[in-house]
Design a protein around this motif. Structure first.
Motif, PDB file in Angstrom:
ATOM      1  N   TYR A 272       0.837  -1.208   0.000  1.00 28.50           N
ATOM      2  CA  TYR A 272       0.000   0.000   0.000  1.00 28.50           C
ATOM      3  C   TYR A 272       0.870   1.255   0.000  1.00 28.50           C
ATOM      4  N   SER A 276       0.905   3.956  -3.065  1.00 21.77           N
ATOM      5  CA  SER A 276       0.421   5.314  -2.821  1.00 21.77           C
ATOM      6  C   SER A 276       1.402   6.368  -3.326  1.00 21.77           C
ATOM      7  N   LEU A 279       0.593   7.960  -6.712  1.00 24.33           N
ATOM      8  CA  LEU A 279      -0.496   8.909  -6.880  1.00 24.33           C
ATOM      9  C   LEU A 279      -0.010  10.279  -7.321  1.00 24.33           C
ATOM     10  N   ASP A 282      -0.242  12.034 -11.331  1.00 21.94           N
ATOM     11  CA  ASP A 282      -1.678  12.229 -11.560  1.00 21.94           C
ATOM     12  C   ASP A 282      -1.977  12.905 -12.886  1.00 21.94           C
ATOM     13  N   LEU A 288      -2.554   6.479 -13.663  1.00 27.75           N
ATOM     14  CA  LEU A 288      -3.356   6.905 -12.519  1.00 27.75           C
ATOM     15  C   LEU A 288      -4.519   5.945 -12.283  1.00 27.75           C
ATOM     16  N   ASP A 289      -5.173   5.531 -13.340  1.00 28.62           N
ATOM     17  CA  ASP A 289      -6.299   4.605 -13.194  1.00 28.62           C
ATOM     18  C   ASP A 289      -5.832   3.288 -12.578  1.00 28.62           C
ATOM     19  N   THR A 291      -3.169   2.799 -10.697  1.00 29.12           N
ATOM     20  CA  THR A 291      -2.778   3.029  -9.309  1.00 29.12           C
ATOM     21  C   THR A 291      -3.997   3.043  -8.398  1.00 29.12           C
ATOM     22  N   LYS A 292      -5.043   3.771  -8.784  1.00 27.05           N
ATOM     23  CA  LYS A 292      -6.259   3.847  -7.974  1.00 27.05           C
ATOM     24  C   LYS A 292      -6.927   2.482  -7.848  1.00 27.05           C
ATOM     25  N   HIS A 293      -6.938   1.743  -8.942  1.00 31.70           N
ATOM     26  CA  HIS A 293      -7.547   0.401  -8.904  1.00 31.70           C
ATOM     27  C   HIS A 293      -6.787  -0.506  -7.943  1.00 31.70           C
ATOM     28  N   ASN A 294      -5.456  -0.499  -8.023  1.00 33.36           N
ATOM     29  CA  ASN A 294      -4.659  -1.354  -7.147  1.00 33.36           C
ATOM     30  C   ASN A 294      -4.821  -0.972  -5.677  1.00 33.36           C
ATOM     31  N   LEU A 295      -4.870   0.318  -5.395  1.00 29.57           N
ATOM     32  CA  LEU A 295      -5.075   0.760  -4.017  1.00 29.57           C
ATOM     33  C   LEU A 295      -6.437   0.318  -3.491  1.00 29.57           C
ATOM     34  N   THR A 296      -7.446   0.384  -4.342  1.00 29.10           N
ATOM     35  CA  THR A 296      -8.788  -0.056  -3.943  1.00 29.10           C
ATOM     36  C   THR A 296      -8.786  -1.539  -3.594  1.00 29.10           C
TER      37      THR A 296
END
Length: 338
Positions: A272, A276, A279, A282, A288-289, A291-296
């Protein structure tokens, strides 16, 4: 669009820089104030993250810094998607101080409107003039065996032997690019395994010389060949420490066990924290997409206290590895056509 491929900063080779100082007037080398240096470094960081960097780069470029002038010229060129008069002016200012990368860019970007109209001012250098200047200067350096000079001579002339000599002399990006050229089918080998052997050899050499992209490439080769996974893990981690986006992403997803190729132990806190860090990239699009998906996906597996630990780990990682996360675009992208 800029490619994500890494290259060393211009004139990073001390021998090359000192040689150019002898070829060009010493009073053209600007000494920056501390504030101008900070602006320059931030501008280069933003440029490498594909973010607007014009304001910061302009501070140092207008103070006469050759490297900042080169980056600003490239920033303006990418921003407008063609060689504007202002971009050319900054690239010419950089080239006049001996920046060979600026000379090559000018030599590959047309001669400007005044050349077409036939009303160029006295002393104006055409596309051909800049290429001749880059050829003359890099030839002097190549004849001395300068590693980066040999690479630049290859870029000017296409002389494949100069690329090989640069790689053999230890210039990391030449080693990386030679491996890519062999992978793309260049040169002749009697047996297929000989080509693969050379590709692996030069990616490994470039990795050992600090090229983060080659570190990832070599780790993948070790994995595909069923080699020592401890070696592969070492190079993925070393690439991540440079801030290279692909290296950081590999290490993060491996620790989170979203994807497992290299056998990293599961550690959602590290995964995590590392993810992060991306990010900051951006600029939109796939990075970016993703990264956000993996963090979710990671958050689904983590209690709140682990997420806070991940944030703390990210700060610790940044303190230990201060190079900013970026795409590390190369100075002169062969795929860049404008």
């Amino acid at each position: 669009m800029r490619a994500w491929i890494f290259n060393a900063l211009p004139l990073k080779n001390p021998t090359l820089f000192l040689s150019l100082c002898l070829l060009y007037s010493a009073d053209s080398l600007a000494a920056l104030t501390s504030a101008q240096q900070v602006a320059k470094e931030r501008g280069i960081m933003l440029y490498n993250q594909y973010k607007p960097a014009e304001i910061e780069l302009r501070v140092a470029a207008e103070a006469g810094d050759s490297e900042a002038q080169f980056y600003l010229g490239e920033e303006l060129r990418h921003k407008h998607r063609h060689m504007t008069a202002e971009a050319r002016n900054f690239l010419e200012a950089s080239a006049n101080q001996g920046n060979l990368y600026a000379m090559i860019r000018l030599g590959n970007s047309g001669s400007g409107l005044c050349n077409i109209l036939g009303n160029c001012p006295r002393g104006f250098k055409s596309q051909e003039d800049w290429l001749r200047e880059a050829w003359r200067t890099s030839k002097i350096l190549a004849e001395k065996g300068d590693p980066e000079g040999l690479y630049i001579f290859y870029r000017v002339t296409g002389d494949f032997d100069s690329l090989i000599k640069s790689a053999e002399a230890g210039f990391a990006f030449a080693q990386y690019w030679l491996a890519q050229r062999y992978r793309n089918g260049d040169s002749f080998f009697w047996l297929p395994w000989q080509r693969n052997q050379q590709i692996e050899h030069w990616f490994k050499a470039a990795a050992e010389n600090g090229n983060p992209q080659a570190m990832v490439e070599y780790a993948v080769i070790v994995y595909e060949n069923g080699g020592d996974m401890a070696v592969a893990r070492h190079w993925i981690e070393e690439s991540a420490k440079t801030g290279f986006q692909i290296g950081v992403a590999h290490l993060a997803t491996e620790h989170a066990h979203l994807r497992t190729y290299f056998g990293f132990p599961p550690d959602l806190v590290k995964g995590y924290g590392l993810m992060s860090l991306l990010l900051v990239l951006d600029v939109g699009g796939g990075t970016l997409d993703s990264t956000k998906h993996n963090l979710t996906e990671m958050i689904k597996m983590m209690p709140p206290e682990q997420i806070e630990q991940g944030k703390a780990f990210a700060l610790e990682w940044q303190a230990a590895n201060p190079r900013p996360v970026s795409f590390f675009p190369m100075m002169l992208d062969p795929l860049d056509s404008f």
